[in-house]
Design a protein around this motif. Structure first.
Motif, PDB file in Angstrom:
ATOM      1  N   VAL A  45       8.474 -27.701 102.811  1.00  0.00           N
ATOM      2  CA  VAL A  45       8.858 -26.294 102.977  1.00  0.00           C
ATOM      3  C   VAL A  45       9.431 -25.726 101.676  1.00  0.00           C
ATOM      4  O   VAL A  45       8.994 -24.668 101.198  1.00  0.00           O
ATOM      5  CB  VAL A  45       9.887 -26.163 104.125  1.00  0.00           C
ATOM      6  N   PHE A  46      10.386 -26.430 101.083  1.00  0.00           N
ATOM      7  CA  PHE A  46      11.044 -25.838  99.913  1.00  0.00           C
ATOM      8  C   PHE A  46      10.191 -25.958  98.649  1.00  0.00           C
ATOM      9  O   PHE A  46      10.335 -25.166  97.727  1.00  0.00           O
ATOM     10  CB  PHE A  46      12.471 -26.384  99.771  1.00  0.00           C
ATOM     11  N   ASP A  47       9.281 -26.914  98.626  1.00  0.00           N
ATOM     12  CA  ASP A  47       8.294 -26.959  97.544  1.00  0.00           C
ATOM     13  C   ASP A  47       7.407 -25.716  97.625  1.00  0.00           C
ATOM     14  O   ASP A  47       7.029 -25.137  96.608  1.00  0.00           O
ATOM     15  CB  ASP A  47       7.442 -28.229  97.673  1.00  0.00           C
ATOM     16  N   THR A  48       7.102 -25.297  98.846  1.00  0.00           N
ATOM     17  CA  THR A  48       6.272 -24.099  99.035  1.00  0.00           C
ATOM     18  C   THR A  48       7.048 -22.843  98.629  1.00  0.00           C
ATOM     19  O   THR A  48       6.492 -21.938  98.004  1.00  0.00           O
ATOM     20  CB  THR A  48       5.806 -24.022 100.511  1.00  0.00           C
ATOM     21  N   VAL A  49       8.327 -22.818  98.963  1.00  0.00           N
ATOM     22  CA  VAL A  49       9.179 -21.698  98.528  1.00  0.00           C
ATOM     23  C   VAL A  49       9.160 -21.620  96.997  1.00  0.00           C
ATOM     24  O   VAL A  49       8.964 -20.555  96.408  1.00  0.00           O
ATOM     25  CB  VAL A  49      10.631 -21.886  99.052  1.00  0.00           C
ATOM     26  N   ARG A  50       9.329 -22.768  96.379  1.00  0.00           N
ATOM     27  CA  ARG A  50       9.310 -22.824  94.911  1.00  0.00           C
ATOM     28  C   ARG A  50       7.974 -22.316  94.351  1.00  0.00           C
ATOM     29  O   ARG A  50       7.934 -21.520  93.418  1.00  0.00           O
ATOM     30  CB  ARG A  50       9.522 -24.280  94.490  1.00  0.00           C
ATOM     31  N   ARG A  51       6.874 -22.805  94.940  1.00  0.00           N
ATOM     32  CA  ARG A  51       5.552 -22.402  94.464  1.00  0.00           C
ATOM     33  C   ARG A  51       5.330 -20.901  94.638  1.00  0.00           C
ATOM     34  O   ARG A  51       4.704 -20.260  93.793  1.00  0.00           O
ATOM     35  CB  ARG A  51       4.454 -23.164  95.228  1.00  0.00           C
ATOM     36  N   TYR A  52       5.866 -20.327  95.731  1.00  0.00           N
ATOM     37  CA  TYR A  52       5.667 -18.891  95.931  1.00  0.00           C
ATOM     38  C   TYR A  52       6.462 -18.079  94.897  1.00  0.00           C
ATOM     39  O   TYR A  52       5.967 -17.084  94.375  1.00  0.00           O
ATOM     40  CB  TYR A  52       6.045 -18.468  97.358  1.00  0.00           C
ATOM     41  N   PHE A  53       7.659 -18.538  94.594  1.00  0.00           N
ATOM     42  CA  PHE A  53       8.417 -17.868  93.517  1.00  0.00           C
ATOM     43  C   PHE A  53       7.646 -17.928  92.196  1.00  0.00           C
ATOM     44  O   PHE A  53       7.607 -16.965  91.444  1.00  0.00           O
ATOM     45  CB  PHE A  53       9.795 -18.529  93.323  1.00  0.00           C
ATOM     46  N   MET A  54       7.038 -19.085  91.923  1.00  0.00           N
ATOM     47  CA  MET A  54       6.265 -19.228  90.679  1.00  0.00           C
ATOM     48  C   MET A  54       5.078 -18.266  90.683  1.00  0.00           C
ATOM     49  O   MET A  54       4.774 -17.630  89.668  1.00  0.00           O
ATOM     50  CB  MET A  54       5.802 -20.684  90.503  1.00  0.00           C
ATOM     51  N   TYR A  55       4.427 -18.176  91.820  1.00  0.00           N
ATOM     52  CA  TYR A  55       3.288 -17.249  91.975  1.00  0.00           C
ATOM     53  C   TYR A  55       3.713 -15.809  91.695  1.00  0.00           C
ATOM     54  O   TYR A  55       2.984 -15.028  91.101  1.00  0.00           O
ATOM     55  CB  TYR A  55       2.763 -17.403  93.408  1.00  0.00           C
ATOM     56  N   LYS A  56       4.970 -15.486  92.105  1.00  0.00           N
ATOM     57  CA  LYS A  56       5.479 -14.135  91.884  1.00  0.00           C
ATOM     58  C   LYS A  56       6.016 -13.948  90.460  1.00  0.00           C
ATOM     59  O   LYS A  56       6.608 -12.920  90.154  1.00  0.00           O
ATOM     60  CB  LYS A  56       6.613 -13.845  92.879  1.00  0.00           C
ATOM     61  N   GLY A  57       5.867 -14.970  89.634  1.00  0.00           N
ATOM     62  CA  GLY A  57       6.248 -14.837  88.230  1.00  0.00           C
ATOM     63  C   GLY A  57       7.662 -15.275  87.906  1.00  0.00           C
ATOM     64  O   GLY A  57       8.146 -15.067  86.790  1.00  0.00           O
ATOM     65  N   PHE A  58       8.355 -15.890  88.859  1.00  0.00           N
ATOM     66  CA  PHE A  58       9.704 -16.380  88.567  1.00  0.00           C
ATOM     67  C   PHE A  58       9.636 -17.730  87.864  1.00  0.00           C
ATOM     68  O   PHE A  58       8.719 -18.532  88.096  1.00  0.00           O
ATOM     69  CB  PHE A  58      10.513 -16.570  89.859  1.00  0.00           C
TER      70      PHE A  58
END
Ligand SMILES: [Zn+2]
Length: 468
Positions: A45-58
């Motif tokens: 779950v939190f790996d996915t949260v991390r990946r989504y932030f990366m996708y959003k440019g964070f």
């Protein structure tokens, strides 16, 4: 982007402490055995949260510890007659293998509790100086819970209720000033690993470890602190008390917690015989299926693990991978680097579904709805993209599905990895081939296995194999 914050019990707009950056701490496992599938849920779950932030440019600074000193590790070490460090080193390695199988990215830093003792001593010293902690006669150091006025703010418990139920939360030692006080440092027992300290030779309590590792690698204030909901109380509540009393600042802005995982609608437990390690699951399923299954529900909903649901996830994942495979084939033959006039509308539809996916993820990481959007995209591709489509449309559609899968950590390349059962089968075939003196076939099987990273060793007890 909205995140449900356990602290405020509501969804809040995510505002980072520092523009474009996310500082995130996820409590990691205690390493005394193979990780079980309950441990796998927060990892995925939190790996996915991390990946989504990366996708959003964070830019995400993601820290996740290993608790490598603990009663359970010591118990296992005594059982095996080895050092505690041998147990923790072994299971950290095994955990990393499972993480790789589940496509969980390595953290920016994976600190080990035993390597951060100096920081723990420093924080405990500060807490004593500020009057938030005290030393008992036997050298145990306790946190003075009632002195921290906001205690209970995360778990939404009040101190008097806690006091009434103190038997449940009582920790070792009788010299506490108050039942609510918890351990920061405790004296060693015979045969246990220990460190020197101003109070006694001993080891840290569990909660202080995370406060210290988070501070060292992410600073006094972080954006997100996360873990399973079983950690809300007392672990995270105590972390807040320690960190905020020590640093005089709000510790984490957002607290995220995933719900439980049940097995066949029952709580997972060794005594019920429904306890599975990730390694056991990997013998039956590609761990990508486990990942896909975990993300098929919202992270704050309880999730039920069953063979039927895993089967459904396997089929669902297969449908997506087959859809992508078809688009790859079409892409190879297709021509036309710009959209045909009649394709404009179709291209709009792709963008619409990507936006739908993002809206789901922006709403507290609703991976269940995000996966639905991917299914819609695959269905769209299967019905509206074909041999008559331009390369522009085929590529756009394929790229969209691949990207959205990648954000969920779903590997879209068809995996060539062999399952244990398939390997055993090939080995048996090779054995038969040798018996039949068909050495060409035997060698061929050996080469096939080698090319898939499986090494064979002929021993007196028969053929042994390992993954390279
Ligand atoms: Zn923790």
């Amino acid at each position: 982007m909205k995140i449900y914050n356990t602290l405020t019990k509501q969804k809040e707009e995510f505002v980072p402490l520092e523009e474009g950056k996310v500082r995130m701490y996820v409590c990691g496992p205690t390493v005394y055995n193979f990780i079980h599938i309950g441990n796998a849920r927060p990892m995925i779950v939190f790996d996915t949260v991390r990946r989504y932030f990366m996708y959003k440019g964070f830019e995400v600074n993601y820290v996740s510890n290993f608790t490598d000193v603990d009663d359970k590790i010591i118990k296992k070490a005594i059982e095996e007659g080895v050092d505690a460090s041998e147990i923790s080193t072994r299971y950290i390695e095994e955990c990393k293998k499972d993480m790789e199988g589940m496509n969980v990215l390595p953290a920016t830093v994976h600190p080990l509790a035993t390597e951060e003792i100096g920081g723990m001593l420093a924080m405990i010293r500060t807490l004593i100086e500020k009057g938030y902690a005290y030393q008992a006669q036997d050298g145990t150091v306790y946190f003075r819970t009632r002195k921290f006025g906001e205690y209970g703010k995360l778990s939404h418990k009040n101190l008097d209720d806690l006091q009434a139920g103190h038997r449940e939360i009582k920790v070792t030692g009788d010299e506490k000033e108050d039942e609510l006080d918890f351990v920061l440092w405790k004296p060693k027992k015979d045969g246990e690993p220990y460190w020197e300290s101003p109070w006694c030779n001993g080891r840290p309590g569990w909660h202080i470890e995370c406060s210290v590792m988070s501070k060292k690698y992410l600073g006094e204030q972080i954006d997100i602190h996360a873990g399973g909901e079983d950690l809300i109380f007392p672990h995270h509540e105590n972390e807040i008390a320690q960190s905020e009393a020590c640093n005089g600042k709000e510790f984490a802005k957002y607290w995220m917690h995933n719900a439980f995982l049940n097995i066949d609608n029952k709580k997972m437990s060794k005594s019920l015989g429904n306890f599975f390690t990730v390694r056991e699951i990997s013998e039956k399923y590609d761990l990508q299926v486990l990942r896909f299954f975990m993300l098929s529900a919202h992270y704050r909903s309880p999730l039920n693990f069953s063979a039927d649901l895993m089967e459904a996830s396997r089929n669902g994942l297969e449908r997506i991978l087959t859809g992508i495979g078809r688009l790859k084939d079409l892409e190879e033959k297709a021509e036309g680097s710009s959209l045909a006039a009649e394709e404009e509308e179709l291209s709009e539809k792709v963008k619409e579904l990507v936006a739908k996916y993002e809206a789901a993820m922006d709403d507290d990481f609703n991976t269940a709805d995000a996966i639905s959007a991917i299914f819609e995209l695959v269905k769209f591709a299967n019905t509206s993209v074909d041999e008559s489509s331009t390369k522009a449309l085929v590529s756009e559609t394929k790229h969209a599905i691949e990207t959205l899968c990648d954000v969920l950590g779903i590997i879209t390349e068809k995996k060539e990895e062999l399952l244990d059962a398939e390997i055993e089968e090939l080995i048996a075939k090779r054995k038969q081939a040798r018996k039949d003196r068909n050495f060409a076939l035997a060698d061929e099987i050996r080469d096939t296995l080698a090319s898939r990273g499986i090494l064979l060793e002929d021993t007196r007890e028969g053929v042994k194999w390992k993954r390279a």
